[in-house]
Every structure is written in C-alpha cells, then in structure tokens.
Design a protein around this motif. Structure first.
Motif, PDB file in Angstrom:
ATOM      1  N   ILE A 161      42.894  42.652  63.304  1.00 42.39           N
ATOM      2  CA  ILE A 161      42.709  42.385  61.877  1.00 42.39           C
ATOM      3  C   ILE A 161      41.454  41.563  61.604  1.00 42.39           C
ATOM      4  O   ILE A 161      41.230  41.145  60.470  1.00 42.39           O
ATOM      5  CB  ILE A 161      43.938  41.678  61.269  1.00 42.39           C
ATOM      6  N   SER A 162      40.610  41.333  62.610  1.00 46.66           N
ATOM      7  CA  SER A 162      39.378  40.550  62.520  1.00 46.66           C
ATOM      8  C   SER A 162      39.702  39.058  62.543  1.00 46.66           C
ATOM      9  O   SER A 162      40.805  38.634  62.202  1.00 46.66           O
ATOM     10  CB  SER A 162      38.574  40.911  61.269  1.00 46.66           C
ATOM     11  N   ASN A 163      38.711  38.256  62.943  1.00 45.68           N
ATOM     12  CA  ASN A 163      39.012  36.849  63.205  1.00 45.68           C
ATOM     13  C   ASN A 163      39.181  35.993  61.947  1.00 45.68           C
ATOM     14  O   ASN A 163      39.864  34.972  61.991  1.00 45.68           O
ATOM     15  CB  ASN A 163      37.969  36.222  64.151  1.00 45.68           C
ATOM     16  N   VAL A 164      38.597  36.403  60.825  1.00 48.43           N
ATOM     17  CA  VAL A 164      38.803  35.613  59.598  1.00 48.43           C
ATOM     18  C   VAL A 164      40.243  35.734  59.101  1.00 48.43           C
ATOM     19  O   VAL A 164      40.918  34.713  58.897  1.00 48.43           O
ATOM     20  CB  VAL A 164      37.794  36.013  58.510  1.00 48.43           C
ATOM     21  N   PRO A 165      40.775  36.958  58.911  1.00 49.94           N
ATOM     22  CA  PRO A 165      42.192  37.055  58.531  1.00 49.94           C
ATOM     23  C   PRO A 165      43.126  36.464  59.586  1.00 49.94           C
ATOM     24  O   PRO A 165      44.181  35.911  59.240  1.00 49.94           O
ATOM     25  CB  PRO A 165      42.423  38.563  58.392  1.00 49.94           C
ATOM     26  N   ALA A 166      42.744  36.561  60.863  1.00 52.57           N
ATOM     27  CA  ALA A 166      43.585  35.991  61.922  1.00 52.57           C
ATOM     28  C   ALA A 166      43.699  34.479  61.773  1.00 52.57           C
ATOM     29  O   ALA A 166      44.780  33.901  61.926  1.00 52.57           O
ATOM     30  CB  ALA A 166      43.008  36.340  63.296  1.00 52.57           C
ATOM     31  N   ALA A 167      42.576  33.815  61.463  1.00 56.84           N
ATOM     32  CA  ALA A 167      42.606  32.363  61.271  1.00 56.84           C
ATOM     33  C   ALA A 167      43.496  31.985  60.097  1.00 56.84           C
ATOM     34  O   ALA A 167      44.285  31.032  60.173  1.00 56.84           O
ATOM     35  CB  ALA A 167      41.184  31.840  61.048  1.00 56.84           C
ATOM     36  N   ILE A 168      43.374  32.727  59.007  1.00 60.33           N
ATOM     37  CA  ILE A 168      44.181  32.436  57.823  1.00 60.33           C
ATOM     38  C   ILE A 168      45.663  32.650  58.125  1.00 60.33           C
ATOM     39  O   ILE A 168      46.516  31.847  57.728  1.00 60.33           O
ATOM     40  CB  ILE A 168      43.722  33.320  56.649  1.00 60.33           C
ATOM     41  N   ALA A 169      45.975  33.729  58.847  1.00 61.85           N
ATOM     42  CA  ALA A 169      47.374  34.024  59.164  1.00 61.85           C
ATOM     43  C   ALA A 169      47.973  32.957  60.082  1.00 61.85           C
ATOM     44  O   ALA A 169      49.092  32.489  59.853  1.00 61.85           O
ATOM     45  CB  ALA A 169      47.482  35.399  59.815  1.00 61.85           C
ATOM     46  N   LEU A 170      47.238  32.541  61.103  1.00 60.06           N
ATOM     47  CA  LEU A 170      47.772  31.573  62.067  1.00 60.06           C
ATOM     48  C   LEU A 170      47.947  30.189  61.448  1.00 60.06           C
ATOM     49  O   LEU A 170      48.812  29.421  61.872  1.00 60.06           O
ATOM     50  CB  LEU A 170      46.848  31.495  63.282  1.00 60.06           C
ATOM     51  N   ALA A 171      47.129  29.886  60.443  1.00 58.99           N
ATOM     52  CA  ALA A 171      47.257  28.586  59.784  1.00 58.99           C
ATOM     53  C   ALA A 171      48.585  28.439  59.056  1.00 58.99           C
ATOM     54  O   ALA A 171      49.002  27.319  58.740  1.00 58.99           O
ATOM     55  CB  ALA A 171      46.104  28.378  58.805  1.00 58.99           C
ATOM     56  N   GLU A 172      49.275  29.559  58.808  1.00 54.45           N
ATOM     57  CA  GLU A 172      50.588  29.508  58.182  1.00 54.45           C
ATOM     58  C   GLU A 172      51.665  29.042  59.167  1.00 54.45           C
ATOM     59  O   GLU A 172      52.752  28.641  58.761  1.00 54.45           O
ATOM     60  CB  GLU A 172      50.959  30.886  57.644  1.00 54.45           C
ATOM     61  N   TYR A 173      51.339  29.090  60.456  1.00 54.53           N
ATOM     62  CA  TYR A 173      52.344  28.789  61.485  1.00 54.53           C
ATOM     63  C   TYR A 173      51.998  27.552  62.310  1.00 54.53           C
ATOM     64  O   TYR A 173      52.844  27.057  63.057  1.00 54.53           O
ATOM     65  CB  TYR A 173      52.501  29.985  62.425  1.00 54.53           C
ATOM     66  N   SER A 174      50.763  27.066  62.219  1.00 53.42           N
ATOM     67  CA  SER A 174      50.363  25.922  63.039  1.00 53.42           C
ATOM     68  C   SER A 174      49.207  25.192  62.370  1.00 53.42           C
ATOM     69  O   SER A 174      48.402  25.793  61.652  1.00 53.42           O
ATOM     70  CB  SER A 174      49.946  26.388  64.429  1.00 53.42           C
ATOM     71  N   ARG A 175      49.109  23.884  62.626  1.00 50.62           N
ATOM     72  CA  ARG A 175      47.982  23.075  62.159  1.00 50.62           C
ATOM     73  C   ARG A 175      47.122  22.608  63.331  1.00 50.62           C
ATOM     74  O   ARG A 175      46.297  21.708  63.177  1.00 50.62           O
ATOM     75  CB  ARG A 175      48.496  21.864  61.371  1.00 50.62           C
ATOM     76  N   ASP A 176      47.297  23.217  64.492  1.00 47.68           N
ATOM     77  CA  ASP A 176      46.495  22.867  65.663  1.00 47.68           C
ATOM     78  C   ASP A 176      45.133  23.560  65.521  1.00 47.68           C
ATOM     79  O   ASP A 176      44.860  24.608  66.113  1.00 47.68           O
ATOM     80  CB  ASP A 176      47.201  23.314  66.945  1.00 47.68           C
ATOM     81  N   TRP A 177      44.271  22.941  64.737  1.00 47.83           N
ATOM     82  CA  TRP A 177      43.028  23.605  64.336  1.00 47.83           C
ATOM     83  C   TRP A 177      42.102  23.902  65.514  1.00 47.83           C
ATOM     84  O   TRP A 177      41.404  24.916  65.523  1.00 47.83           O
ATOM     85  CB  TRP A 177      42.299  22.771  63.287  1.00 47.83           C
ATOM     86  N   ARG A 178      42.080  23.020  66.507  1.00 46.56           N
ATOM     87  CA  ARG A 178      41.183  23.233  67.652  1.00 46.56           C
ATOM     88  C   ARG A 178      41.572  24.491  68.414  1.00 46.56           C
ATOM     89  O   ARG A 178      40.709  25.304  68.781  1.00 46.56           O
ATOM     90  CB  ARG A 178      41.229  22.012  68.567  1.00 46.56           C
ATOM     91  N   VAL A 179      42.859  24.685  68.661  1.00 48.78           N
ATOM     92  CA  VAL A 179      43.309  25.879  69.381  1.00 48.78           C
ATOM     93  C   VAL A 179      43.056  27.130  68.544  1.00 48.78           C
ATOM     94  O   VAL A 179      42.608  28.161  69.071  1.00 48.78           O
ATOM     95  CB  VAL A 179      44.807  25.753  69.739  1.00 48.78           C
ATOM     96  N   ILE A 180      43.313  27.054  67.241  1.00 46.24           N
ATOM     97  CA  ILE A 180      43.050  28.203  66.368  1.00 46.24           C
ATOM     98  C   ILE A 180      41.557  28.535  66.385  1.00 46.24           C
ATOM     99  O   ILE A 180      41.169  29.708  66.491  1.00 46.24           O
ATOM    100  CB  ILE A 180      43.531  27.920  64.933  1.00 46.24           C
ATOM    101  N   ALA A 181      40.702  27.506  66.298  1.00 41.21           N
ATOM    102  CA  ALA A 181      39.252  27.736  66.294  1.00 41.21           C
ATOM    103  C   ALA A 181      38.794  28.396  67.591  1.00 41.21           C
ATOM    104  O   ALA A 181      37.995  29.336  67.580  1.00 41.21           O
ATOM    105  CB  ALA A 181      38.517  26.413  66.077  1.00 41.21           C
ATOM    106  N   TYR A 182      39.296  27.904  68.707  1.00 38.77           N
ATOM    107  CA  TYR A 182      38.937  28.520  69.990  1.00 38.77           C
ATOM    108  C   TYR A 182      39.405  29.974  70.033  1.00 38.77           C
ATOM    109  O   TYR A 182      38.663  30.884  70.441  1.00 38.77           O
ATOM    110  CB  TYR A 182      39.556  27.724  71.147  1.00 38.77           C
ATOM    111  N   GLY A 183      40.641  30.211  69.612  1.00 40.08           N
ATOM    112  CA  GLY A 183      41.190  31.555  69.719  1.00 40.08           C
ATOM    113  C   GLY A 183      40.458  32.577  68.873  1.00 40.08           C
ATOM    114  O   GLY A 183      40.082  33.648  69.361  1.00 40.08           O
ATOM    115  N   VAL A 184      40.231  32.254  67.599  1.00 33.48           N
ATOM    116  CA  VAL A 184      39.625  33.265  66.723  1.00 33.48           C
ATOM    117  C   VAL A 184      38.133  33.431  66.977  1.00 33.48           C
ATOM    118  O   VAL A 184      37.581  34.518  66.768  1.00 33.48           O
ATOM    119  CB  VAL A 184      39.895  32.943  65.238  1.00 33.48           C
ATOM    120  N   ASN A 185      37.456  32.370  67.456  1.00 31.91           N
ATOM    121  CA  ASN A 185      36.040  32.541  67.792  1.00 31.91           C
ATOM    122  C   ASN A 185      35.870  33.348  69.070  1.00 31.91           C
ATOM    123  O   ASN A 185      34.976  34.199  69.159  1.00 31.91           O
ATOM    124  CB  ASN A 185      35.361  31.175  67.897  1.00 31.91           C
ATOM    125  N   VAL A 186      36.731  33.112  70.046  1.00 30.97           N
ATOM    126  CA  VAL A 186      36.727  33.978  71.232  1.00 30.97           C
ATOM    127  C   VAL A 186      37.091  35.410  70.838  1.00 30.97           C
ATOM    128  O   VAL A 186      36.526  36.375  71.348  1.00 30.97           O
ATOM    129  CB  VAL A 186      37.711  33.437  72.291  1.00 30.97           C
TER     130      VAL A 186
END
Length: 375
Positions: A297-322
């Motif tokens: 679904i591309s990394n921008v929608p992925a970041a938005i979707a994951l933010a609904e389930y977690s506030r661990d921003w560093r892990v989300i940033a690493y995951g969607v940028n990778v």
C-alpha cells in the motif's frame, strides 16, 4: 481528438502498471459498488496538485534548454562514468533531505537523461540508483518525505532528535549505496557522442520556471497546492502553453488510480482483521509490518495505518523507510523515477537492485533497532 490526447491514450494502452491498476479498480468496484460515488474523496488531491506543478516546472526547465546546457557542463567536468554516477546519486540523496524525495527526482532525473543522451551512458540503471538514493537520503530528515513528516508530528520530538535517530540507518545505507554505485559503473572515460552544440537558451521560459519554483514549494508546504498549481498553469499559458501540453498526464492518472485502489484495499474487512492479528504491540512485529505493508500500500499509507496501533515512532519510521525499497509501490518516488526514465522496461532493472536493497536495509534496520539477539 487532439494530438496530445492521442499520445496519452496510446501511452496508457501500453503501460502495464496502469492496466493493472485499472483492472484492480474494476475488481474492487465490483466487490463494493456502493463506494463508487465516494471515489473522489479517496484521492489525495493536494498531492496530485503538487505533482502537477512539479511536472510543469520541470518540463519548463527542460524545454528552456537549461538542462541541456547543464548536461554539457557536467560532461566537461566529469572524467569518467563512475564519477558522473557518484555525483548524480549523491546529489539526489542530498537534495532529498531538504526538498523531499519526489522534488529531488524532478530535478536530477531530467538532468541525468540529458547527460546520458550526450554520452551514451545507460540512463535506466543510473535513474534506478537515483531512486534508491532519494529513498535513502529522504529518510534522514522530518521533511525528506511525507511519511517522515507525519511521523515527526506523531513523535513530537525536535528536528535534531529525529535526525539523530535515523542517522545510523541512513549512514549505513548511503555508504552501501555509494559502494554499489562505484562497483556498478565503470571508470570508463566520458566521451561526448553528440557533437551538436548546447541547445539555445529560452531565457524567458527559464526565468519563469526558476522564479516559480520557490514560491510553489512554499505554497505547497503551506497546504495551498491547488492555488499554487493554478498560478503555475496561468503563467505557462501566458508564456509557453506548449509546456502544459507536454506534461506527463498519464503519471498523474496513475497516481489517482493508486490512491483509490490502495485506500479501497486498506478498507477491506479482511485487511483490518489481518492488522489486528499482527501483534503490533511487539516492536519487531511493528517493524516487519512497516516493511511488509509498504510493499502493498506504499510507505505513506503504511505509516498512517500503523500509527493507529502503536506510538513507537522510531520503529515505525525505520519500518516504512526501509519499506520504500523492494517493489515499485513501496514508495511513490519509485514510480516517479521509473516514469520519468521513459523506459517501459525500467521496472525490471529497478527490481534487480531494489529487492536486494530491501534485504540489506531490512537487516541493517533490524540490527540497529534490536541488536543481533532474539526478540
């Protein structure tokens, strides 16, 4: 039917990615016909407006002859193909840290095409490396790409703190990318194969394009993309209306279809249930989900979707940028680069480099986040 419209239809009929997106839309529409009336709401129109303006401004620079002249200057300054490749890849990465990944591509790719036309270098492979470079460079700063901007607001940390957290990942990936670039391009002397003199410079068109760039980016950053693109269109209608006729309207249509398809897909009940069952409370699963979701679904929608389930921003940033590496849809910048290349088979070359890049980036990110022990 006008000539530009006929060219657009012919281009779309031969564009496999467009046909895949269109087929997916037909299938998703058949599954939920009641949602058809709301399709326009699913499109991120400010992004479409921003892309339209950037396409127009870049086309203005190209038609002015400035990029052709800059290409001649680069050929004169660079001794080897390896030096040219390292310079362009580094420039793409550096620009993406401040101008965002897509803007960096709109600047570097047309210049690259000009250099390659003059020297007979292989443009497709070089543009693929530039796509990888903007994915790396843009990951460093909060303003480098849309997902980072969203995550930065989510994290509520300073600009410097954000950069510090992403620096190990970006530093490692950039070192690997430059090493790969040096290996992939030979130290073959650059020769000017096109002995035609530099193109005549259309100073009026160049001035209009350059003067509009800064205000357009500022207005877009202030969420006034619609007014900004209207102003750009109005100026080109007065100065050179041929610029608007030569915009890649097919790319914009592909982005419209992507927004609709991906958001319809993300809204399916089976997708939401799958998200709930991923165990996103565990950081390692959150990281894997950021990478995996980005591939679909591309990394921008992925970041938005994951933010609904977690506030661990560093892990989300690493995951969607990778996750911007891998398949083309992982990052919208990938699609822009491949489209600007003008090579319909560029996706094959992209996958040949981007899939291994995803594996390397995923492994590096895992080690930086979790170490080498079990999690």
């Amino acid at each position: 039917m006008t000539a530009p419209f006929r060219r657009l239809l012919r281009s779309l009929r031969e564009d496999r990615f467009f046909l895949i997106l269109l087929a997916a839309l037909v299938l998703l529409s058949a599954m939920a016909p009641a949602r058809i009336a709301g399709y326009a709401v699913l499109v991120d129109w400010p992004t479409i407006a921003a892309l339209t303006g950037l396409l127009a401004l870049t086309k203005g620079l190209e038609l002015s002859g400035a990029l052709n002249r800059l290409g001649h200057a680069m050929v004169d300054a660079m001794a080897t193909e390896r030096a040219a490749a390292l310079s362009l890849v580094s420039a793409a990465a550096l620009l993406s840290t401040a101008l965002t990944n897509d803007v960096a591509l709109f600047v570097v790719v047309p210049l690259t095409l000009g250099v390659c036309r003059l020297t007979k270098m292989r443009s497709t492979r070089l543009i693929v490396f530039e796509a990888l470079a903007v994915n790396v460079g843009s990951a460093l700063t909060p303003i480098g790409n849309p997902q980072n901007l969203f995550i930065w607001h989510l994290a509520n940390v300073s600009f410097g703190a954000f950069v510090w957290q992403l620096l190990p990942l970006v530093g490692g990936l950039m070192a690997a990318l430059l090493a790969l670039t040096a290996f992939a391009f030979e130290a073959r002397p650059i020769r000017l194969h096109d002995d035609t003199p530099p193109a005549a410079l259309d100073r009026g068109l160049l001035a209009a394009s350059l003067l509009l760039y800064g205000p357009f980016l500022v207005a877009t950053d202030l969420h006034q993309a619609a007014w900004a693109v209207a102003a750009v269109a109005a100026v080109f209608l007065l100065v050179r209306r041929s610029v608007l006729a030569q915009i890649d309207w097919g790319l914009l249509l592909i982005f419209v279809l992507m927004f609709i398809d991906l958001r319809l897909l993300a809204g399916l009940a089976v997708v939401r249930e799958a998200m709930l069952g991923l165990g996103l409370d565990r950081p390692v699963m959150l990281y894997a989900a950021g990478i995996g979701l980005s591939q679909f679904i591309s990394n921008v929608p992925a970041a938005i979707a994951l933010a609904e389930y977690s506030r661990d921003w560093r892990v989300i940033a690493y995951g969607v940028n990778v996750g911007g590496f891998g398949f083309m849809v992982g990052s919208l910048a990938n699609l822009i680069a491949l489209r600007l290349s003008g090579d319909r088979r560029a996706w094959l070359s992209f996958l040949a480099y981007s899939i291994p890049a995803l594996l390397v980036a995923a492994a590096l990110g895992y080690v930086l986040l979790f170490g080498v022990g079990p999690n």
